[in-house]
Enzyme design. Structure first.
Site, mmCIF file in Angstrom:
data_model
loop_
_atom_site.group_PDB
_atom_site.id
_atom_site.type_symbol
_atom_site.label_atom_id
_atom_site.label_comp_id
_atom_site.label_asym_id
_atom_site.label_seq_id
_atom_site.Cartn_x
_atom_site.Cartn_y
_atom_site.Cartn_z
ATOM 1 N N TYR A 143 68.455 65.534 47.611
ATOM 2 C CA TYR A 143 69.214 65.214 48.812
ATOM 3 C C TYR A 143 69.306 63.715 49.054
ATOM 4 O O TYR A 143 69.527 63.258 50.161
ATOM 5 C CB TYR A 143 68.664 65.946 50.043
ATOM 6 N N GLU A 188 75.314 78.121 56.432
ATOM 7 C CA GLU A 188 76.167 77.631 55.341
ATOM 8 C C GLU A 188 76.675 78.733 54.426
ATOM 9 O O GLU A 188 77.387 78.462 53.468
ATOM 10 C CB GLU A 188 75.411 76.566 54.543
ATOM 11 N N GLN A 242 71.185 80.974 58.220
ATOM 12 C CA GLN A 242 70.456 80.774 59.468
ATOM 13 C C GLN A 242 71.409 81.164 60.575
ATOM 14 O O GLN A 242 72.612 81.204 60.380
ATOM 15 C CB GLN A 242 69.974 79.327 59.608
#
Lengths: 772, 772
Positions: B333, B481, B597
């Protein structure tokens, strides 16, 4: 006899003749040699063949969902022409023994199929065979076959002929029962569909001419009822069987079995020759209106007539029913209408057989309720026409169509939900019809409701961008199906505005001329006289992509020019599996500029004068090399636009590509994304008319008359066709030097015709010649 | 000593102790035992290890793109602590010989690492080893190591210690040159990055205490500069090496080599013990502000401090730089900030170390230009913050992130373009900071520009539906996502309105109180006093999904409830490959209700009073079983919301899940969609504070004071922490019976505090106890 490709020949441009049988081409030749009449399509296979040879008889208005499937499609009904010949126990077959003097022939002029050969059995015995058949236009429920054989040696010949219910079906079993029966001398089979319980009756009758059988028996196998005729023949003795088959469903008549029996008895009574004569007379009328004559290019002549033939037999004229995307050649695409119907098939009818065109548009009126239900289901209102439209206009296209051949998982395609241009396309077609026919009564009675409901659908779909002070259409799929989920697809936006403009015009004219009808319609639709203000606002503020001031390019959708720029050929190298689907969600074309078909060119093909020639040329130059032509609809659009921009050779190349998709099996994709896509590409067949009349002849409507800008292919000496414009008939004859226009004697209208700078007014019976 | 999972133990809750080394856990234990200080992160591997053991020293503010890659990420710099011990030629290794009395220990209290063992070589010789190290908070450029060894038999011991430039890098080579050098008694290596030519200097110095080497040589291998010390020792003779390493880059100072040499010399001068004392003093201050004490649950105590430690060392405090999603534990990341920074890490700082919070928000101000450029590039304006934000705020997230493991093709993810909530999230964070600190000056100087530019971005993104008279946000990706390309994502719409409301409030207050600053700002942004009308219009007419009147359910996005309803467990059965990405474009979750989520719960976690408890409970009940927790951000949100709705056991279960993601390697995904995702989950670490303070203590801001609704886990006897609210410090002590609040002596403010029905006003130095 001129040799074409794939063992095909033609003599006069009125027939296709196959000189050798190629088992590899079984799917294709079955389609190419098919007979039909808009009610049924009977594939051009051999009488002795069965399911594995793709024998099929597809009947319209039999939509039903196969058991355990989600596919509502037309039924392949039991094969009433099934006939086998045994020479002393050896069965005649294309796959055994030897064929001499083989010929399969489709007579386009009279819509009949001929097959002839001398067959030598594996053990050396011979028989001469001749089979003729047609699907009658005089009675669309009727199939007639004449089966003639002459053994070369004395001996026993058996004929097993009857009804073969062992049919194939693309997506599973459609019949819950198969009930064989006999009725007098006739045999029959009644099937009942699994979903709606539609009863379909196939009834067959037989006459034997010449030596009679020494024995006749009725036999039954699984899902077959057969008649076994045993002959004891001398060498050279000729026997002729006339077999008449009638097909009716309970959607056609209340008592289909009774009606079929009645029709077969009548047909037997009349005999093959008389029935053929009545049938041929119907074809005479069709060709009188529709034929296109090409001088100097026999191949183009044959290709043109072959496609006109296929487009014609795919079109139901006996009732307002859809034209299937594969016609009645197979079950692919569910025998249902797509935008193909209006965009590719309708124009030919508008200008040659307007009554057929009206029937097609009437079908869209009849299916408005289905379109309304679809809109509501998806959160809109008004009429969102089905992407795949059967009898009722319910959406037949499944959410999951293609299969990811790399994973075996189904792909969620959004043809049914995001390809909204289908609705404005129908208004475009309505307007095209109205413009060419002047049939305001039809507009008032049917068209207005279509146009208003489409306009309302667009209102319910469009978004407004406050900060840009403009409307936008979001999350679209244009005709180019490789790019789903795009915004402001140029084709969709322009067509949507077109549809809204026409809805406004219709509304305003009705306010003046048909106030009562308008009032009644608004009441029925729950609209008021303020409703059109929303349409007008969209017309005025809808975002319409404009040509770039320097490059003159139009962007197919927002962000298209930012996508990877690669040629279709280079892109193809990325395939892992040859059958991979190129589009959504992650096919190889999705993130590139490679198109299935070019929406900008499609737009040019429809909106004749929306863009100046230099814009059309710049965009043709840009989009052409980026187009993969994954759609059979693509070449014809390229041909029409290439003609418009003066690319004559290119136009002719695309004409050949578009007109040979079926005959030469030029469509590369019988399988795509795991789906069988065989059969006749009906829209491509219909588009041949457009390539010639809109393309090479450069015909368009301007004001109250016709306009021509001809650009004949180099090899064509002359081109002749007829047009109907506002009920006036005009015969057009084009050479490279001049255009000769002849008005029919009984025209009510004096036709204004423009050719380049020249103009003529053509009264009834007049003939005018203009130099080119 | 309390045994935890995975060979881990703790004594006091201030340390993690590993009692056995498991090579399978190499990635995880390297992260768990890491040391760091917000400038650098040094993984908790062994001194003798190298690249293949995931040794890494990640340095902030070294963003550079690896050669031939599209990844701009932080550099893994040469390893200055590299040290190998040879017993008569046998090299000490965790993979050979035998380890006795092994212990690896991380002292959370003082941020230091200890390793001890007695190693018996394959040939049977022994050595006692003790290694200590820390990354100094007193000088963040400094790494200090004390390496002590005592051979059990007399003989030759060699130490090879130096700088190992053979480092691994996630996405390819970052250095175009490696230049070893010596400077007096020091050795060093200067590397230069490929993209920006950043020079990074690692300089090492050594002191030997006890018996001195009989020989010292400088050696060079490929990309290594080493010092070889040869000792001839008796059994039991102890040698201690003190190694000091300084790291500077040309982004830190103009002459990094010079500065590093200077700092190493100073460190050698000071000695290990003095440096450690200065470092520990910094940690004392950090813990004084941040520690959370839990009585009655030693495991929870340790987990809490472990996560607070990791969250702390991941946070740069020396400069306004982002908190990486994996902190400085690895290059995954890209060492860049995501929404994680504001939503999961910031709150802890707001209420315990507001200066650190201000620094984080200042970073978002400094990166506004990057956010503006991103907005423009994507056709918007205002500030569209980077999904992956490095130093400048340029978007670092690539368009293609995951790999389709079934085809090997890259996946086009739209985290960077469709996940627009990142911008309102930052305004939310700004407001949270302002609400807790009352720091209006910061709002005027920095926050207003952020808020106005985010508001403008939202104006440029939102669509208006004329026929529904409402604004909508289209084509979104919410925090969940697994569902890209959705409309009216509830989280995004509510947060967008929140951000627009706050922009309006700031604008209006500045009009009154800071008219000159406002005028200057509007001028700079090219806005005028009419601009906020567009914000107000969106606030008033934005579509905000409401709870269903009966079920009370909120729909995560338009059409979510129509998706296939299946459990995550049943869905998992459909995997073809265990590493398949579940999301866009065709992962197994896309067409289902299974969530990575739960956005609705995320919304509840942020907007404390937007929905009544029965709505929160109904939605928790619905969404919880449909959530796969594919994100490490998910459990903490569930814990907080479970606390809110009174599900205490569930809250504790999620607390354990969220706080053990790294320590117990509970994150199931080191690899996902073909991407390596190892390292510390910094946001999950930061979220431990929220699970306890917002969840178990039920803290929120109400009006000008604090509110508590405590619900301690059953095993907890007491919970203690401090909060800073508007510069007033309050110590909170919770038991199951009472809450004891103690205000600091020097508070300027009298704090209003509400606990259920009870309220107290807490002046400086006061102590109040309220029964629960």
């Amino acid at each position: 006899m001129k040799a074409l490709k794939n063992n095909l020949h033609t003599e006069t441009g009125w027939e296709i003749v196959e000189r050798a049988f190629d088992p590899e081409q079984q799917v294709t030749s079955g389609s190419n040699f098919m007979i039909g009449n808009g009610y049924l399509g009977y594939r051009g296979t051999f009488a002795e063949e069965e399911a594995e040879d793709y024998v099929a008889c597809i009947v319209t208005d039999t939509w039903d969902t196969a058991e355990g499937s989600e596919w509502r499609e037309l039924c392949n009904v039991p094969n009433g022409l099934f006939t086998r010949l045994f020479l002393d126990g050896e069965v005649l077959s294309a796959y055994a023994g030897e064929a001499q003097a083989y010929e399969r022939r489709l007579h386009l002029r009279q819509g009949s199929y001929h097959r002839a050969l001398t067959w030598r059995s594996p053990s050396g015995r011979g028989v001469q065979l001749r089979v003729e058949k047609f699907a009658s236009y005089a009675n669309v429920h009727l199939l007639a076959m004449r089966y003639t054989f002459t053994p070369q040696e004395a001996g026993r010949v058996e004929i097993v002929t009857g009804i073969d219910g062992q049919v194939w079906s693309l997506n599973g079993e459609h019949f819950r029962t198969y009930t064989p029966f006999t009725e007098g001398e006739l045999i029959g089979m009644e099937t009942e569909t699994v979903e709606f319980g539609i009863r379909i009756d196939v009834v067959a009758g037989l006459r034997v001419h010449g030596p009679q059988p020494i024995q006749t028996e009725i036999e039954q196998e699984e899902r077959r009822i057969l008649r076994r005729l045993t002959f004891q023949l001398e060498a050279g003795e000729r026997v002729t069987l006339e077999k008449m088959v009638a097909i009716f469903s309970s959607n056609d008549v209340a008592h289909p079995q009774q009606q079929a029996v009645k029709d077969v008895n009548a047909a037997l009574q009349a005999g093959y020759d008389a029935l053929l004569a009545a049938h041929a007379e119907e074809w005479d009328a069709i060709w009188a209106a529709s034929d296109i004559q090409i001088e100097g290019d026999l191949e183009a002549q044959l290709l043109t007539r072959f496609n006109l033939y296929q487009a014609t037999i795919a079109t139901p004229t006996h009732a307002p029913l859809p034209i299937g995307a594969r016609g009645l050649s197979c079950q692919v695409y569910q025998g249902a209408a797509f935008w193909d119907q209006e965009t590719f098939n309708l124009p030919m009818y508008i200008y040659s057989r307007p009554d057929v065109a009206r029937n097609i548009l009437r079908y869209r009126y009849d299916t408005l309720d289905g379109a309304r239900r679809k809109a509501q289901r998806l959160g809109y209102y008004g009429a969102f026409y089905a992407w795949t439209s059967g009898k009722t206009g319910e959406e037949l296209f499944p959410d999951y169509f293609f299969t990811n051949v790399l994973t075996g998982r189904k792909i969620h395609n959004h043809f049914n939900s995001w390809q909204i241009h289908i609705s404005p396309d129908i208004v475009y077609a309505l307007w095209l019809y109205y413009e060419a026919t002047g049939d305001w009564d039809f507009v008032v009675a049917y068209g207005a409701e279509i146009a208003f409901e489409v306009a309302q659908f667009l209102v319910s779909h469009v978004y407004f961008k406050m900060d840009k002070d403009r409307y936008e259409f979001i999350r679209l799929l244009g005709p180019d199906e490789y790019h789903e989920n795009v915004d402001n697809n140029i084709y969709t936006n322009y067509l949507a505005r077109f549809a809204l403009q026409k809805a406004l015009i219709i509304f305003e004219r009705m306010q003046k001329e048909n106030p009562e009808a308008l009032k009644a319609l608004l009441g029925r639709l729950g609209l008021d006289t303020g409703t059109p203000e929303a349409w007008r606002d969209i017309v005025e503020r809808l975002y319409l992509p404009q040509p770039h001031p320097e490059s003159r390019l139009l962007e197919q959708f927002d962000g298209y020019f930012q996508l990877e720029d690669i040629t279709p050929e280079a892109l193809r190298e990325r395939l892992i599996h040859p059958e991979e689907y190129w589009g959504w969600p992650n096919g190889i074309a999705v993130e590139t500029q490679v198109l299935k078909q070019a929406d900008v060119l499609q737009l040019f093909a429809l909106l004749d004068d929306a863009f100046p020639p230099e814009v059309m040329r710049a965009n043709y130059d840009y989009y052409e090399p980026r187009t993969e032509h994954g759609s059979s609809l693509s070449p014809s659009v390229h041909a029409v636009v290439a003609s418009k921009v003066g690319y004559e050779d290119e136009a002719y190349r695309y004409f050949l590509e578009g007109s040979t998709i079926d005959l030469y099996n030029a469509s590369r994709k019988v399988m795509s994304g795991g789906s069988f896509l065989g059969g006749i590409h009906t829209a491509a067949a219909g588009a041949v008319w457009q390539m010639i009349v809109k393309g090479f002849a450069g015909m368009k409507v301007v004001g109250d008359g016709l306009y021509f800008a001809p650009a004949l292919p180099a090899s064509w000496k002359a081109l002749r066709f007829k047009l109907v414009f506002r009920e006036a008939l005009v015969r057009v004859e084009l050479t490279r030097e001049e255009i000769i226009l002849t008005a029919a004697e009984n025209n009510a209208l004096t036709l204004p015709i423009t050719v380049g700078e020249g103009q003529v007014l053509l009264p009834a019976g007049a003939r005018a010649s203009l130099d080119l």
